[in-house]
Write a protein that holds these residues in place. Structure first.
Motif, PDB file in Angstrom:
ATOM      1  N   VAL A 182       0.726  -1.112   0.003  1.00 51.24           N
ATOM      2  CA  VAL A 182      -0.063  -0.063  -0.067  1.00 51.24           C
ATOM      3  C   VAL A 182       0.990   1.183   0.115  1.00 51.24           C
ATOM      4  O   VAL A 182       0.258   2.434  -0.065  1.00 51.24           O
ATOM      5  N   GLY A 183       2.316   0.901   0.097  1.00 56.93           N
ATOM      6  CA  GLY A 183       3.038   2.494   0.515  1.00 56.93           C
ATOM      7  C   GLY A 183       4.440   2.151   0.463  1.00 56.93           C
ATOM      8  O   GLY A 183       5.185   0.894   0.418  1.00 56.93           O
ATOM      9  N   LEU A 184       5.324   3.222   0.542  1.00 61.70           N
ATOM     10  CA  LEU A 184       6.488   3.002   0.568  1.00 61.70           C
ATOM     11  C   LEU A 184       7.100   3.764   1.796  1.00 61.70           C
ATOM     12  O   LEU A 184       6.283   4.902   2.310  1.00 61.70           O
ATOM     13  N   HIS A 185       7.956   3.152   2.694  1.00 63.94           N
ATOM     14  CA  HIS A 185       8.517   3.885   3.795  1.00 63.94           C
ATOM     15  C   HIS A 185       9.920   4.188   3.633  1.00 63.94           C
ATOM     16  O   HIS A 185      10.670   3.588   3.091  1.00 63.94           O
ATOM     17  N   PHE A 186      10.201   5.500   4.191  1.00 62.02           N
ATOM     18  CA  PHE A 186      11.648   5.875   4.179  1.00 62.02           C
ATOM     19  C   PHE A 186      12.039   6.483   5.705  1.00 62.02           C
ATOM     20  O   PHE A 186      11.080   6.837   6.334  1.00 62.02           O
ATOM     21  N   HIS A 187      13.428   6.496   5.952  1.00 63.69           N
ATOM     22  CA  HIS A 187      13.698   7.276   7.124  1.00 63.69           C
ATOM     23  C   HIS A 187      15.235   7.076   7.132  1.00 63.69           C
ATOM     24  O   HIS A 187      16.004   6.082   6.959  1.00 63.69           O
ATOM     25  N   ILE A 188      15.816   8.401   6.871  1.00 64.67           N
ATOM     26  CA  ILE A 188      17.232   8.764   6.517  1.00 64.67           C
ATOM     27  C   ILE A 188      18.088   8.785   7.903  1.00 64.67           C
ATOM     28  O   ILE A 188      19.298   8.790   7.856  1.00 64.67           O
ATOM     29  N   GLY A 189      17.468   9.071   9.029  1.00 68.89           N
ATOM     30  CA  GLY A 189      18.505   8.999  10.363  1.00 68.89           C
ATOM     31  C   GLY A 189      17.736  10.238  11.374  1.00 68.89           C
ATOM     32  O   GLY A 189      16.606  10.640  10.978  1.00 68.89           O
ATOM     33  N   SER A 190      18.249  10.587  12.300  1.00 64.93           N
ATOM     34  CA  SER A 190      17.641  11.624  13.338  1.00 64.93           C
ATOM     35  C   SER A 190      18.486  12.700  13.632  1.00 64.93           C
ATOM     36  O   SER A 190      19.739  12.844  13.063  1.00 64.93           O
ATOM     37  N   GLN A 191      18.090  13.575  14.247  1.00 63.38           N
ATOM     38  CA  GLN A 191      18.670  14.678  14.694  1.00 63.38           C
ATOM     39  C   GLN A 191      19.212  15.751  13.286  1.00 63.38           C
ATOM     40  O   GLN A 191      20.374  15.723  13.439  1.00 63.38           O
ATOM     41  N   ILE A 192      18.504  15.772  12.410  1.00 62.13           N
ATOM     42  CA  ILE A 192      18.900  16.356  11.232  1.00 62.13           C
ATOM     43  C   ILE A 192      18.141  17.681  11.300  1.00 62.13           C
ATOM     44  O   ILE A 192      17.054  18.039  11.421  1.00 62.13           O
ATOM     45  N   ARG A 193      19.043  18.680  11.054  1.00 62.62           N
ATOM     46  CA  ARG A 193      18.704  20.096  11.183  1.00 62.62           C
ATOM     47  C   ARG A 193      18.970  21.039   9.840  1.00 62.62           C
ATOM     48  O   ARG A 193      18.301  21.971   9.815  1.00 62.62           O
ATOM     49  N   LYS A 194      19.303  20.401   9.002  1.00 62.74           N
ATOM     50  CA  LYS A 194      19.419  20.918   7.692  1.00 62.74           C
ATOM     51  C   LYS A 194      18.035  20.461   6.751  1.00 62.74           C
ATOM     52  O   LYS A 194      18.327  19.288   6.175  1.00 62.74           O
TER      53      LYS A 194
END
Length: 388
Positions: A182-194
C-alpha cells in the motif's frame, strides 16, 4: 531557562527525576499538527522517544497516530488509546509473536525492511486468515549530516530494503497472497537540522515511487519517516522545532499523486524539549591534573546519550546561590562505575557545591525510555508540571 523552579521553603523531591513541562508539550503538538494540516499530512508519534503514559495521553489527544519499532510498542500504543488504524510497525527484526500480535490488532501497515520479512509476515497473516497492509521500507542512500549512530539511510545501513533490490521485492509481492503493498517507507536518520537533507530525500522518493508506479503498483501512501532535529545547544532559542520549514520542504519537493496520503514519524521533535533531568551534586573534587568535577546522583543509567555517542545537553545550576558565584571549568559526571559516565567535560559552569540542584535540559526524548538498572540502580521517577 529550566522550567523546573526551586521554591524557597519547599523541599526538592528526592533526585534524580525527570521533569516534564506539559504546557510546552501541548504547544509543540499544536504547532506540529497545524503545520502538517496545511498540506493534509499525517503524523505518527515515534514511540521509541518516550512512553510515559502522561506524555502519551497528551499525544493521543492531539490526534497523532503511533510509529512503533517493536511489538511491545504496538501493545503499548493500543493500551494507551491509539487506534490500530493509525499504528505503523517498523523495525528491522520483528519477531514472530510481535508480528502475530500486530496482525490480530489490524494495524494500519507493516513497514517491512527485508525480502525475507515479507515472506514471514505473509505466512503469519495467512495463519490468521488475514490480508495485511505492507509498506516497503526502501533505503534511498541519502547521506544526512548527523551522527553515524543515528544515520539510517545509507547504502551500508542495516535498515530497509536496498534500492538495488526493488525488482526482487516487487516480484516477491506478486507471489504472496496475504500481504498487499500500500505504500513506501523511508527514514534517513535522526537529529537532522538541515532541510537540504529532506529535500534530497524527497527527490529520491520521487524517483523510487515513479518506478513502482511504472510497474502498475498503486501507492496509497508515502511514509517519509522522521528525523527533524532540535536545538540541544540552546534549547530556549527554539523550544518548538521548525515544523513549518520541515513540512514546507516536503510540500515543495515531494510529488504526491492524486488521492495519495503522506505520513511522518516524529518523536524527538515532539517531546525532547519538554523534558529535563533534575539531579543533585553529591561531591565536588579536583583531580591531580587540575580538572574540577561535580559528581551528580544522575548518571548514564538515567541519560545514556552522552556516553553512547558524545551527545551534548545544556546543563544549568538551579540553586539560587549559584547565580552569584564565579564561573569555572567543570566536568559534570555521574556516579556509575564507568569512565564514560560523563555528561559534559570542561564546560563554563558556576562554582558548584554539594547539594546544588542541576537541570540537564532537552531530555524528553531518549532519556527515561533508555534508562537502565545498571549498578542495581532503580529507575528514576517522572514528575509533571501539572502536578499539585
Amino acid at each position: 531557562m529550566s522550567k523546573y523552579t526551586l521554591t524557597p521553603g519547599t523541599a526538592v523531591p528526592p533526585t534524580p527525576f525527570y521533569y516534564y513541562d506539559l504546557d510546552l508539550l501541548r504547544r509543540t503538538l499544536e504547532t506540529a499538527t497545524a503545520e502538517a494540516a496545511k498540506y493534509g499530512y499525517h503524523i505518527h508519534y515515534a514511540m521509541k522517544a518516550n512512553v510515559e503514559p502522561h506524555i502519551l495521553r497528551e499525544i493521543q489527544r492531539a490526534g497523532l497516530g503511533a510509529d512503533c519499532v517493536s511489538g511491545y510498542e504496538v501493545q503499548c500504543a493500543v493500551e494507551n488509546g491509539f487506534s490500530p488504524e493509525k499504528i505503523v510497525f517498523a523495525g528491522v527484526g520483528k519477531s514472530d509473536h510481535e508480528i502475530e500480535y500486530a496482525v490480530r490488532q489490524g494495524i494500519f501497515a507493516f513497514n517491512c525492511e527485508s525480502l525475507q520479512e515479507l515472506e514471514v509476515v505473509n505466512e503469519l497473516a495467512a495463519k490468521q486468515g488475514k490480508v495485511v497492509n505492507v509498506a516497503l521500507r526502501i533505503n534511498p542512500n541519502v547521506q544526512p549530516e548527523t551522527h553515524k549512530y543515528i544515520s539510517t539511510g545509507q547504502s551500508e545501513s542495516k535498515f530497509g530494503i536496498s534500492y538495488t533490490e526493488v525488482d526482487q521485492a516487487l516480484a516477491k509481492l506478486h507471489s504472496l497472497g496475504n500481504i498487499r503493498i500500500v505504500g513506501l517507507h523511508f527514514h534517513i536518520g535522526s537529529q537532522i537540522r538541515k532541510m537540504e537533507s529532506f529535500a534530497e530525500l524527497a527527490g529520491r522518493v520521487n524517483e523510487i515511487a515513479a518506478w513502482f508506479e511504472s510497474k502498475g503498483v498503486e501507492l496509497k501512501h508515502l511514509n517519509m519517516g522522521g528525523g527533524l532535529g532540535i536545538d540541544y545547544q540552546n534549547p530556549d532559542a527554539e523550544p518548538v522545532p521548525d515544523f513549518a520549514g520541515y513540512f514546507r520542504t516536503f510540500h515543495e519537493n515531494l510529488r504526491v499523486a492524486p488521492g495519495q496520503t503522506v505520513h511522518f514519524e516524529l518523536g524527538r521533535s515532539i517531546v525532547a524539549q519538554c523534558g529535563e533531568l533534575i539531579t543533585r551534586v553529591l561531591y565536588t573534587k579536583t583531580t591531580a591534573g587540575g580538572s574540577d568535577f561535580a559528581i551528580t546522583d544522575a548518571g548514564m543509567t538515567e541519560l545514556i546519550r552522552p556516553a553512547l555517542y558524545s551527545a551534548h545537553h545544556k546543563i544549568e545550576n538551579l540553586t539560587a546561590a549559584a547565580k552569584g558565584r564565579p564561573m569555572g571549568l567543570y566536568s559534570i559526571a555521574g556516579p556509575i562505575c564507568e569512565s564514560s559516565d560523563v555528561f559534559a567535560r570542561d564546560i563554563e559552569f558556576p562554582v558548584s557545591k554539594r547539594g546544588d540542584v542541576l537541570s540537564i535540559r532537552s531530555t524528553g526524548a531518549y532519556g527515561s525510555i533508555m534508562a537502565s538498572n545498571y549498578n542495581m540502580r532503580p529507575i528514576a521517577p517522572s514528575r509533571f508540571s501539572d502536578e499539585k
